[in-house]
Design an enzyme around this catalytic site. Structure first.
Site, PDB file in Angstrom:
ATOM      1  N   LYS A  53     -12.381  -8.240  -1.992  1.00 44.14           N
ATOM      2  CA  LYS A  53     -11.919  -6.962  -2.509  1.00 44.14           C
ATOM      3  C   LYS A  53     -12.877  -5.830  -2.144  1.00 44.14           C
ATOM      4  O   LYS A  53     -14.090  -6.047  -2.116  1.00 44.14           O
ATOM      5  CB  LYS A  53     -11.967  -7.131  -4.027  1.00 44.14           C
ATOM      6  CG  LYS A  53     -10.900  -6.512  -4.837  1.00 44.14           C
ATOM      7  CD  LYS A  53     -11.241  -6.884  -6.286  1.00 44.14           C
ATOM      8  CE  LYS A  53     -10.102  -6.998  -7.235  1.00 44.14           C
ATOM      9  NZ  LYS A  53      -9.024  -6.149  -7.289  1.00 44.14           N
ATOM     10  N   ILE A  57      -3.770   1.018  -5.708  1.00 47.80           N
ATOM     11  CA  ILE A  57      -4.683   0.347  -6.641  1.00 47.80           C
ATOM     12  C   ILE A  57      -5.880   1.255  -6.955  1.00 47.80           C
ATOM     13  O   ILE A  57      -6.360   1.300  -8.081  1.00 47.80           O
ATOM     14  CB  ILE A  57      -5.192  -1.002  -6.045  1.00 47.80           C
ATOM     15  CG1 ILE A  57      -4.021  -1.921  -5.659  1.00 47.80           C
ATOM     16  CG2 ILE A  57      -6.147  -1.712  -7.017  1.00 47.80           C
ATOM     17  CD1 ILE A  57      -3.174  -2.451  -6.779  1.00 47.80           C
ATOM     18  N   GLY A  58      -6.348   1.962  -5.921  1.00 44.63           N
ATOM     19  CA  GLY A  58      -7.462   2.893  -6.178  1.00 44.63           C
ATOM     20  C   GLY A  58      -8.796   2.201  -6.333  1.00 44.63           C
ATOM     21  O   GLY A  58      -9.655   2.629  -7.099  1.00 44.63           O
ATOM     22  N   ASN A  99     -14.851  -0.105   4.966  1.00 42.12           N
ATOM     23  CA  ASN A  99     -13.574   0.596   4.799  1.00 42.12           C
ATOM     24  C   ASN A  99     -13.862   2.086   4.903  1.00 42.12           C
ATOM     25  O   ASN A  99     -14.568   2.640   4.064  1.00 42.12           O
ATOM     26  CB  ASN A  99     -12.980   0.233   3.431  1.00 42.12           C
ATOM     27  CG  ASN A  99     -11.648   0.903   3.181  1.00 42.12           C
ATOM     28  OD1 ASN A  99     -11.173   1.700   3.993  1.00 42.12           O
ATOM     29  ND2 ASN A  99     -11.033   0.590   2.056  1.00 42.12           N
ATOM     30  N   CYS A 106     -11.619   6.208   2.957  1.00 44.83           N
ATOM     31  CA  CYS A 106     -11.835   6.925   1.692  1.00 44.83           C
ATOM     32  C   CYS A 106     -12.204   8.372   1.971  1.00 44.83           C
ATOM     33  O   CYS A 106     -12.888   8.662   2.948  1.00 44.83           O
ATOM     34  CB  CYS A 106     -12.983   6.245   0.954  1.00 44.83           C
ATOM     35  SG  CYS A 106     -13.214   6.906  -0.698  1.00 44.83           S
ATOM     36  N   GLY A 158      -1.948  -6.453   9.516  1.00 43.27           N
ATOM     37  CA  GLY A 158      -0.778  -5.621   9.225  1.00 43.27           C
ATOM     38  C   GLY A 158       0.497  -6.410   9.405  1.00 43.27           C
ATOM     39  O   GLY A 158       0.965  -6.612  10.521  1.00 43.27           O
ATOM     40  N   GLY A 159       1.019  -6.915   8.281  1.00 42.74           N
ATOM     41  CA  GLY A 159       2.316  -7.597   8.333  1.00 42.74           C
ATOM     42  C   GLY A 159       2.300  -9.000   8.898  1.00 42.74           C
ATOM     43  O   GLY A 159       3.344  -9.523   9.288  1.00 42.74           O
ATOM     44  N   GLY A 207      -2.613 -10.448   4.595  1.00 41.03           N
ATOM     45  CA  GLY A 207      -2.738  -9.705   3.341  1.00 41.03           C
ATOM     46  C   GLY A 207      -1.554  -9.886   2.420  1.00 41.03           C
ATOM     47  O   GLY A 207      -1.436 -10.892   1.714  1.00 41.03           O
TER      48      GLY A 207
HETATM   49  C1  LIG Z   1      -2.938  -4.469  -3.137  1.00 42.19           C
HETATM   50  C2  LIG Z   1      -3.743  -4.145  -1.905  1.00 42.19           C
HETATM   51  C3  LIG Z   1      -5.096  -3.833  -2.039  1.00 42.19           C
HETATM   52  C4  LIG Z   1      -5.860  -3.524  -0.900  1.00 42.19           C
HETATM   53  N1  LIG Z   1      -7.203  -3.241  -1.045  1.00 42.19           N
HETATM   54  C5  LIG Z   1      -7.958  -2.994   0.051  1.00 42.19           C
HETATM   55  C6  LIG Z   1      -9.358  -2.768  -0.066  1.00 42.19           C
HETATM   56  O1  LIG Z   1      -9.930  -2.833  -1.159  1.00 42.19           O
HETATM   57  N2  LIG Z   1     -10.077  -2.486   1.075  1.00 42.19           N
HETATM   58  C7  LIG Z   1      -9.472  -2.439   2.313  1.00 42.19           C
HETATM   59  O2  LIG Z   1     -10.149  -2.193   3.319  1.00 42.19           O
HETATM   60  N3  LIG Z   1      -8.140  -2.691   2.456  1.00 42.19           N
HETATM   61  C8  LIG Z   1      -7.381  -2.956   1.362  1.00 42.19           C
HETATM   62  N4  LIG Z   1      -6.039  -3.216   1.502  1.00 42.19           N
HETATM   63  C9  LIG Z   1      -5.441  -3.216   2.850  1.00 42.19           C
HETATM   64  C10 LIG Z   1      -5.301  -4.633   3.405  1.00 42.19           C
HETATM   65  O3  LIG Z   1      -6.550  -5.264   3.518  1.00 42.19           O
HETATM   66  C11 LIG Z   1      -4.597  -4.613   4.781  1.00 42.19           C
HETATM   67  O4  LIG Z   1      -5.352  -3.815   5.672  1.00 42.19           O
HETATM   68  C12 LIG Z   1      -3.185  -4.051   4.701  1.00 42.19           C
HETATM   69  O5  LIG Z   1      -2.558  -4.463   3.508  1.00 42.19           O
HETATM   70  C13 LIG Z   1      -2.319  -4.481   5.887  1.00 42.19           C
HETATM   71  O6  LIG Z   1      -2.190  -5.876   5.971  1.00 42.19           O
HETATM   72  P1  LIG Z   1      -0.918  -6.699   5.355  1.00 42.19           P
HETATM   73  O7  LIG Z   1       0.313  -6.007   5.855  1.00 42.19           O
HETATM   74  O8  LIG Z   1      -1.078  -8.092   5.845  1.00 42.19           O
HETATM   75  O9  LIG Z   1      -1.047  -6.593   3.876  1.00 42.19           O
HETATM   76  C14 LIG Z   1      -5.244  -3.516   0.382  1.00 42.19           C
HETATM   77  C15 LIG Z   1      -3.892  -3.843   0.494  1.00 42.19           C
HETATM   78  C16 LIG Z   1      -3.120  -4.160  -0.613  1.00 42.19           C
HETATM   79  C17 LIG Z   1      -1.667  -4.498  -0.441  1.00 42.19           C
END
Ligand SMILES: Cc1cc2nc3c(=O)[nH]c(=O)nc-3n(C[C@H](O)[C@H](O)[C@H](O)COP(=O)(O)O)c2cc1C
Length: 309
Positions: free
Chosen positions: A52, A78-79, A134, A137, A250-251, A272
């Site tokens: 996280k 989520i923030g 990350n 921000c 991504g996806g 993810g």
């Molecule tokens: C609920 C949620 C929380 C996420 N929290 C973070 C985070 O804390 N830091 C970050 O770099 N990316 C965060 N992401 C982005 C994911 O790591 C990822 O880059 C993005 O969801 C695309 O991948 P996916 O389509 O497989 O989910 C979050 C995504 C989701 C859905």
């Protein structure tokens, strides 16, 4: 046991290196600290776990609602709810130190000083194998524009981390830009060992009955299958522009998705949103990649990295 070599070195320029037994990682924010899933699946079989997003201080996150399903995807705001760096080092890292699977800590700062301090505090912590930065921000000292939206600001954040740790540094790129290759080149120049992409794409949804945005924060980040073609295009572009390993995200739901990223030039992938519907998704992806290689008579995964280029 597999007869095939699925391993990948994600930080070839770094003295410590970051060798993964296989290319399947979890995406930050979708797999907690790894411990949450350890009772459901064998997390030690993963290539790596990205935890996280972590900030200097603990954060409660944004107002509810923070998650809404959309066509082929999920919008989240989520923030950055998290326990903060001190608790992570005290309570989570000692567990990871006994794990075979490398754990990478995703960090987020609101200023260059935050990034520098986060990197410094993680340096030398047992159980931490790398840092994912990350940069999605808002930079508070530069008027709230995302670090990741500007190559110079992205490079400055990377340099702040690089100067304060000898750990492998992965910089996670934001897709909310016009030219992602410019940002990728800037962070590599500033010392990134690898880049991961993409983070979520900014989006929103409206509640017709309430006549207002669904998310408490109005705007959220879109993830899931809906963003895969965009992510794939960006991975293809970035892999052609930088010399360091690229991690696709991504996806990714299936091995087929992962293999598309790999053939576009990614050395590894992150899973993810798929994990929400199927906690076993990362292992399904891993097994499917291995089956594909067996069927195609490929003995090393590295032989097909960038095959579609
Ligand atoms: C609920 C949620 C929380 C996420 N929290 C973070 C985070 O804390 N830091 C970050 O770099 N990316 C965060 N992401 C982005 C994911 O790591 C990822 O880059 C993005 O969801 C695309 O991948 P996916 O389509 O497989 O989910 C979050 C995504 C989701 C859905």
């Amino acid at each position: 046991m597999t007869a095939r070599d699925l391993s990948i070195e994600l930080a070839p320029r770094n003295k410590r290196g970051l060798r993964l037994a296989n290319p399947v990682m979890t995406a930050s924010g979708t797999f907690g600290y790894g411990t949450e899933y350890a009772e459901i699946i064998d997390v030690q079989r993963l290539g790596a776990i990205v935890c996280k997003g972590t900030t200097l201080e603990p954060r409660p996150g944004n107002p509810q609602p923070r998650l809404v399903e959309t066509a082929g995807g999920v919008l989240n705001s989520i923030g950055m709810e998290n326990v903060g760096i001190e608790a992570l080092i005290r309570e989570k890292a000692p567990m990871w130190a006994g794990w075979r699977v490398p754990v990478i800590v995703n960090i987020l700062g609101g200023s260059l000083a935050d990034y520098a301090e986060l990197a410094q505090r993680l340096d030398g912590v047992d159980g931490v194998s790398g840092i994912e930065v990350n940069i999605s921000c808002p930079n508070v000292s530069a008027g709230g524009i995302e670090f990741g939206a500007d190559p110079r600001a992205a490079a400055a954040a990377t340099a702040a981390v690089r100067a304060n740790t000898s750990l492998p540094v992965i910089v996670k790129l934001s897709p909310n830009v016009t030219d992602i290759t410019a940002v990728a080149c800037a962070v590599v120049e500033a010392g990134a060992d690898a880049v991961s992409l993409i983070n979520t794409i900014r989006g929103m949804a409206i509640d017709l009955a309430l006549r207002r945005p669904v998310l408490g924060n109005v705007v959220g980040g879109l993830s899931g299958p809906a963003i895969k073609p965009v992510a794939l295009r960006m991975v293809y572009e970035v892999a052609g522009a930088v010399e360091v390993p690229v991690i696709g995200c991504g996806g990714v739901v299936s091995a087929r998705d992962a293999l598309e990223f790999i053939m576009a030039g990614a050395g590894a992938v992150q899973v993810g949103t798929a994990t929400f519907a199927n906690p076993r998704a990362p292992l399904d992806v891993l097994e499917g990649i291995d089956e594909f290689l067996a069927k195609e008579g490929v003995s090393r995964l590295s032989e097909i990295v960038g095959a579609a280029r």
